[in-house]
Design an enzyme around this catalytic site. Sequence first.
Site, PDB file in Angstrom:
ATOM      1  CG  ASN A 171     -24.788  39.635   4.230  1.00 47.25           C
ATOM      2  OD1 ASN A 171     -25.984  39.304   4.262  1.00 47.25           O
ATOM      3  ND2 ASN A 171     -23.945  39.360   5.209  1.00 47.25           N
ATOM      4  CD  GLU A 181     -28.158  34.499  -1.432  1.00 44.35           C
ATOM      5  OE1 GLU A 181     -28.572  34.108  -2.559  1.00 44.35           O
ATOM      6  OE2 GLU A 181     -28.677  34.135  -0.367  1.00 44.35           O
ATOM      7  NE  ARG A 206     -26.350  45.007  21.268  1.00 36.48           N
ATOM      8  CZ  ARG A 206     -26.644  46.238  20.871  1.00 36.48           C
ATOM      9  NH1 ARG A 206     -27.060  46.441  19.660  1.00 36.48           N
ATOM     10  NH2 ARG A 206     -26.531  47.251  21.678  1.00 36.48           N
ATOM     11  CG  HIS A 237     -34.081  35.020   4.801  1.00 38.14           C
ATOM     12  ND1 HIS A 237     -33.315  34.070   4.147  1.00 38.14           N
ATOM     13  CD2 HIS A 237     -33.277  35.529   5.784  1.00 38.14           C
ATOM     14  CE1 HIS A 237     -32.115  34.009   4.724  1.00 38.14           C
ATOM     15  NE2 HIS A 237     -32.076  34.888   5.717  1.00 38.14           N
ATOM     16  N   PRO A 253     -29.720  45.128   6.271  1.00 34.44           N
ATOM     17  CG  PRO A 253     -31.832  44.230   6.584  1.00 34.44           C
ATOM     18  CD  PRO A 253     -30.831  44.541   5.513  1.00 34.44           C
ATOM     19  CG  ASN A 254     -30.697  44.619  11.965  1.00 29.47           C
ATOM     20  OD1 ASN A 254     -30.889  45.665  12.568  1.00 29.47           O
ATOM     21  ND2 ASN A 254     -31.683  43.866  11.513  1.00 29.47           N
ATOM     22  CB  ALA A 291     -33.602  39.858   7.666  1.00 29.47           C
ATOM     23  CB  SER A 337     -24.537  32.722   9.838  1.00 29.66           C
ATOM     24  OG  SER A 337     -25.714  33.220   9.196  1.00 29.66           O
ATOM     25  NE  ARG A 348     -31.868  33.401  11.030  1.00 31.07           N
ATOM     26  CZ  ARG A 348     -32.022  34.699  11.284  1.00 31.07           C
ATOM     27  NH1 ARG A 348     -31.839  35.590  10.336  1.00 31.07           N
ATOM     28  NH2 ARG A 348     -32.345  35.107  12.495  1.00 31.07           N
ATOM     29  CE1 TYR A 357     -25.390  36.757  11.276  1.00 33.03           C
ATOM     30  CE2 TYR A 357     -26.066  37.776  13.341  1.00 33.03           C
ATOM     31  CZ  TYR A 357     -26.384  37.125  12.167  1.00 33.03           C
ATOM     32  OH  TYR A 357     -27.697  36.849  11.879  1.00 33.03           O
ATOM     33  NE  ARG A 375     -28.506  31.945  12.157  1.00 36.54           N
ATOM     34  CZ  ARG A 375     -28.476  33.276  12.120  1.00 36.54           C
ATOM     35  NH1 ARG A 375     -27.896  33.899  11.104  1.00 36.54           N
ATOM     36  NH2 ARG A 375     -29.011  33.979  13.092  1.00 36.54           N
ATOM     37  CG  HIS A 407     -26.072  34.702   3.541  1.00 37.52           C
ATOM     38  ND1 HIS A 407     -26.904  35.762   3.809  1.00 37.52           N
ATOM     39  CD2 HIS A 407     -26.515  34.148   2.395  1.00 37.52           C
ATOM     40  CE1 HIS A 407     -27.832  35.841   2.870  1.00 37.52           C
ATOM     41  NE2 HIS A 407     -27.617  34.872   1.993  1.00 37.52           N
ATOM     42  CG  ASP A 447     -38.917  41.648  -8.970  1.00 38.60           C
ATOM     43  OD1 ASP A 447     -38.656  40.455  -9.250  1.00 38.60           O
ATOM     44  OD2 ASP A 447     -40.063  42.044  -8.657  1.00 38.60           O
TER      45      ASP A 447
END
Length: 147
Positions: free
Chosen positions: A76, A100, A15, A82, A7-8, A79, A104, A113, A20, A109, A102, A89
Amino acid sequence: MHVFNGPNLNLLGRREPAVYGHDTLADLEARCRAVTDDLGLQMCFRQSNSEGELISWVHECGESVAAGDSLGLVLNAGAYTHTSIALRDAVRGAEVPTVEVHLSNPHARETFRHHSYLSGVALGVVAGFGALGYDLAIRGLQRTKEQ
Ligand code: CA2
């Protein structure tokens, strides 16, 4: 090779560049494709804001891995990293070798997170190196084929 973004991450480059970076999601895809081309691998690069869609894609990725058509997943999960036991699963249940990643470093942070539901089912974790982290994750996953 599959590369999924949560997401995002479609907002990348538009932004929060201080957190990022300036690369857009399309830039990130082009960068990943350069790496997979270099390694002679096919790549499926996707982004979704929907937890359920990401879970379905992980299931599809598991089928590709079982068929010998994919080495696994660079994920990635944004959110959902977390929050999502369901995504964890899925990774475990579909037996998808997963790295995995990321942009950042979540550990530098906010405390919410600091915990990842995915790290415990991942082959490895790359965080804090921006877009370079995707290159490292792809190359790390590819190395598992050689071992
Ligand atoms: O550092 C990462 O890659 C994260 O997975 C990014 C997630 C965050 O929730 C994780 O803790 C760490 C957030 C992705 C949101 O991406 C944006 C991009 C540009 C502008 C706003 C959000």
